[in-house]
Enzyme design. Structure first.
Site, PDB file in Angstrom:
ATOM      1  N   HIS A  40       0.754  -1.347   0.085  1.00  0.00           N
ATOM      2  CA  HIS A  40       0.085   0.107   0.033  1.00  0.00           C
ATOM      3  C   HIS A  40       0.881   1.285   0.020  1.00  0.00           C
ATOM      4  O   HIS A  40       0.538   2.194  -0.901  1.00  0.00           O
ATOM      5  CB  HIS A  40      -1.037  -0.083   1.186  1.00  0.00           C
ATOM      6  CG  HIS A  40      -1.611   1.322   1.356  1.00  0.00           C
ATOM      7  ND1 HIS A  40      -2.564   1.846   0.612  1.00  0.00           N
ATOM      8  CD2 HIS A  40      -1.696   2.087   2.493  1.00  0.00           C
ATOM      9  CE1 HIS A  40      -3.008   2.906   1.061  1.00  0.00           C
ATOM     10  NE2 HIS A  40      -2.343   3.133   2.311  1.00  0.00           N
ATOM     11  N   GLU A  68       1.194   5.568  11.975  1.00  0.00           N
ATOM     12  CA  GLU A  68       0.033   5.265  12.237  1.00  0.00           C
ATOM     13  C   GLU A  68      -0.225   3.666  12.651  1.00  0.00           C
ATOM     14  O   GLU A  68      -1.049   3.301  13.590  1.00  0.00           O
ATOM     15  CB  GLU A  68      -1.214   5.357  11.184  1.00  0.00           C
ATOM     16  CG  GLU A  68      -2.541   4.999  11.197  1.00  0.00           C
ATOM     17  CD  GLU A  68      -3.435   5.886  12.004  1.00  0.00           C
ATOM     18  OE1 GLU A  68      -3.133   7.141  12.135  1.00  0.00           O
ATOM     19  OE2 GLU A  68      -4.372   5.173  12.812  1.00  0.00           O
ATOM     20  N   ASP A  69       0.440   2.937  12.172  1.00  0.00           N
ATOM     21  CA  ASP A  69       0.142   1.523  11.998  1.00  0.00           C
ATOM     22  C   ASP A  69       1.456   0.644  12.387  1.00  0.00           C
ATOM     23  O   ASP A  69       1.223  -0.545  12.494  1.00  0.00           O
ATOM     24  CB  ASP A  69      -0.356   1.037  10.440  1.00  0.00           C
ATOM     25  CG  ASP A  69      -1.463   1.423  10.152  1.00  0.00           C
ATOM     26  OD1 ASP A  69      -2.455   1.707  11.001  1.00  0.00           O
ATOM     27  OD2 ASP A  69      -1.699   1.739   8.842  1.00  0.00           O
ATOM     28  N   ASP A 251     -21.761  12.796 -25.426  1.00  0.00           N
ATOM     29  CA  ASP A 251     -20.516  12.562 -25.091  1.00  0.00           C
ATOM     30  C   ASP A 251     -20.342  11.330 -24.578  1.00  0.00           C
ATOM     31  O   ASP A 251     -19.493  11.203 -23.616  1.00  0.00           O
ATOM     32  CB  ASP A 251     -19.851  14.021 -24.249  1.00  0.00           C
ATOM     33  CG  ASP A 251     -20.446  13.977 -23.074  1.00  0.00           C
ATOM     34  OD1 ASP A 251     -21.578  13.462 -22.707  1.00  0.00           O
ATOM     35  OD2 ASP A 251     -19.913  14.840 -22.158  1.00  0.00           O
TER      36      ASP A 251
HETATM   37 MN    MN Z   1      -2.704   4.612   3.720  1.00  0.00          MN
END
Ligand code: MN
Length: 557
Positions: A40, A68-69, A251
């Site tokens: 990620h 954060e993780d 379109d």
């Molecule tokens: Mn992320």
């Protein structure tokens, strides 16, 4: 640039160090889909590289979830990568706490918060890259999360990308969110539009060589002649406007012609119109008059072969890249023209553009009353935006404390407040909050507000509730006052007349001051103990009728 390749090539480069630091930090972690978590971060970094952003931004993209993780801290990042990268990651982490759940009143606060946090626009780019990959992998999340994240993407991040001129990204985010938000409509579109799209594409394939041939005859050498299908999400929006009548959508699949310069754009338009008659009123010159988000192009709709209606979009490569990547593309150009690798400065001149664009974005949906408010809040000299642990954004005046925050959320939360944590650390209750602080209120049942709180709180709500609890008389009325500014002749009994009028209107003077303002006039400032609109208007009418009054205005304080 391929980020992974770059990381392995030169082990001392910033990107390489960020790559291996992030990879080892996330070691052993898996995403819900089962893939290694670092994929990620890598994807996020790669998107930023694709948008031609600078190395620091790419590195921060690789590292964006590390604080954060994983067990890493912001200090770790600063030690290893310096304050710039630390600040970028910090901004992205904070944006991650904001959660939009469909509450219209929160939309505006979230936008303001994003602006407040993103003093460095690169934070937004990283967040958008992060969100793009999250949307692509959304299917492995539980349905309620899919819905919430899609809604936030649709309402906040896609429009943010659009306002930044990143149309391609904005469209992609919307398309990714659409099936989760409107599953039935999506099914309907797929079953009703798919064959139409295919028919259209087949038809345009036949037209393409005609266009290329005619352009060559006119001496125009296109860089690219292509067509692209309209996105499902924007098709759906358009269908809603046209009573779901597919035949009115011209379109559905549009031609896109990219040429070398502006003259060629207009020449191409001429060639198309010579071949096929245009539909009246459908020629749009967004080159002479760009859209508010900076989009430039020529659009025309013609009766093509077999009387079929076809839209053409004509632009230069530079306009095309800017349409796709917006501000990011613009900076990349500046960099390339220079011919040397310099760190792109986002702090000078350039950021006026994004500030203006963001401001336009912020202003667009606000009505005129809110517009004034929006201007006042501009650049947030006197507002801060703090976040609850659940991601709600709370709008507060500068200098506000955790007690103000608590009362803003709920009276009981304020009354029973015994302590507060800001960004995970315990702080005193008179601590001044700052934008993007995450504030957690600690409560105790039966706890009562203390009179000492009144010394530090800033909001009328908090003052009112505390006073009410402490059994003050008229707790809420005392909070608000009106200051009248009167210019009148300097006659000796004016003060007496004035105080009589105010008294007869059942208002009390809390403060009064006189100062001469030249040539026989004086300025009088009076504070009254009410901010009741009707009472004040009545009073003003009465004061105006006093002898010698030249001017009067007022403000609530
Ligand atoms: Mn992320």
């Amino acid at each position: 640039m391929d980020v992974k390749e770059t990381a392995f090539k030169d082990r001392h480069s910033l990107i390489s160090r960020a790559y291996f630091f992030a990879e080892s930090s996330h070691k052993g972690q898996k995403r819900r889909s089962g893939e290694p978590y670092f994929n990620h971060g890598l994807k996020t970094g790669q998107y930023l590289a694709d948008w031609k952003l600078d190395e620091a931004t790419i590195a921060a993209g690789l590292l964006h979830d590390v604080v954060e993780d994983t067990g890493r801290t912001l200090d770790d990042l600063e030690k290893n990568f310096g304050p710039e990268i630390k600040n970028l990651v910090d901004g992205v982490t904070k944006l991650g706490y904001v959660k939009y759940r469909g509450d219209e009143t929160q939309k505006d606060n979230i936008r303001k918060l994003i602006l407040a946090i993103s003093k460095d626009i690169r934070v937004i780019f990283i967040k958008l890259a992060d969100r793009l990959h999250n949307m692509q992998t959304l299917k492995s999340l539980p349905p309620d999360k899919q819905k919430r994240i899609s809604l936030e993407t649709y309402e906040i991040y896609s429009s943010l990308a659009y306002r930044l001129g990143m149309q391609h990204l904005a469209g992609e985010l919307e398309d990714l969110a659409f099936p989760y938000l409107y599953p039935e409509e999506y099914k309907w579109l797929i079953s009703n539009m798919k064959t139409r799209y295919e028919e259209r594409e087949k038809y345009l394939k036949r037209i393409k060589p005609i266009v290329i041939r005619e352009l060559a005859l006119a001496g125009v050498e296109p860089l690219c002649v292509d067509f692209r299908a309209k996105r499902y999400s924007s098709l759906y929006k358009k269908l809603l406007r046209y009573e779901m009548d597919i035949d009115k959508i011209y379109d559905l699949v549009a031609f896109r012609i990219i040429v070398k310069n502006i003259q060629d754009c207009y020449a191409t338009l001429g060639v198309i119109h010579k071949l096929w008659p245009p539909l009246p009123g459908r020629i749009k010159d967004y080159m002479a008059m760009p859209k508010p988000n900076g989009y430039q192009s020529l659009h025309t709709v013609v009766f093509c072969v077999g009387q079929k209606i076809v839209e053409f979009q004509i632009r230069t490569m530079e306009m095309h890249e800017e349409a796709e990547n917006g501000i990011a593309a613009h900076w990349a150009y500046e960099d390339e023209k220079d011919g040397r690798k310099k760190r792109i400065s986002f702090a000078k001149g350039k950021d006026i553009t994004w500030v203006e664009r963001l401001r336009a974005w912020q202003d667009e949906k606000t009505d005129s009353a809110n517009f004034i408010d929006a201007l006042k809040i501009d650049f947030f000299k006197d507002r801060i935006f703090a976040i609850t642990p659940k991601g709600r954004v709370v709008d507060l005046p500068a200098g506000a404390t955790p007690i103000d925050f608590a009362y803003q959320i709920h009276t009981d939360l304020g009354n029973q407040c015994i302590g507060a944590k800001v960004n995970g650390k315990i702080v005193p209750l008179n601590h001044e909050l700052r934008s993007s602080d995450i504030v957690e209120i600690v409560t105790q049942k039966g706890k009562k507000p203390s009179a000492s709180w009144l010394e530090s709180v800033k909001t009328a709500t908090a003052i009112g509730h505390i006073k009410k609890f402490l059994k003050y008389k008229n707790p809420f009325i005392e909070v608000q006052q009106t200051e009248l500014r009167i210019i009148a002749e300097s006659r000796f009994d004016f003060a007496k007349d004035l105080s009589n009028v105010i008294g007869r209107n059942h208002l009390n003077i809390t403060n009064i001051s006189f100062s001469p303002s030249g040539s026989g006039f004086q300025t009088i400032k009076v504070r009254c103990d009410s901010a009741d609109h009707r009472k004040i208007s009545r009073l003003i009418v009465k004061i105006k009728s006093l002898k010698g009054v030249k001017e009067i205005d007022y403000r609530f304080v």
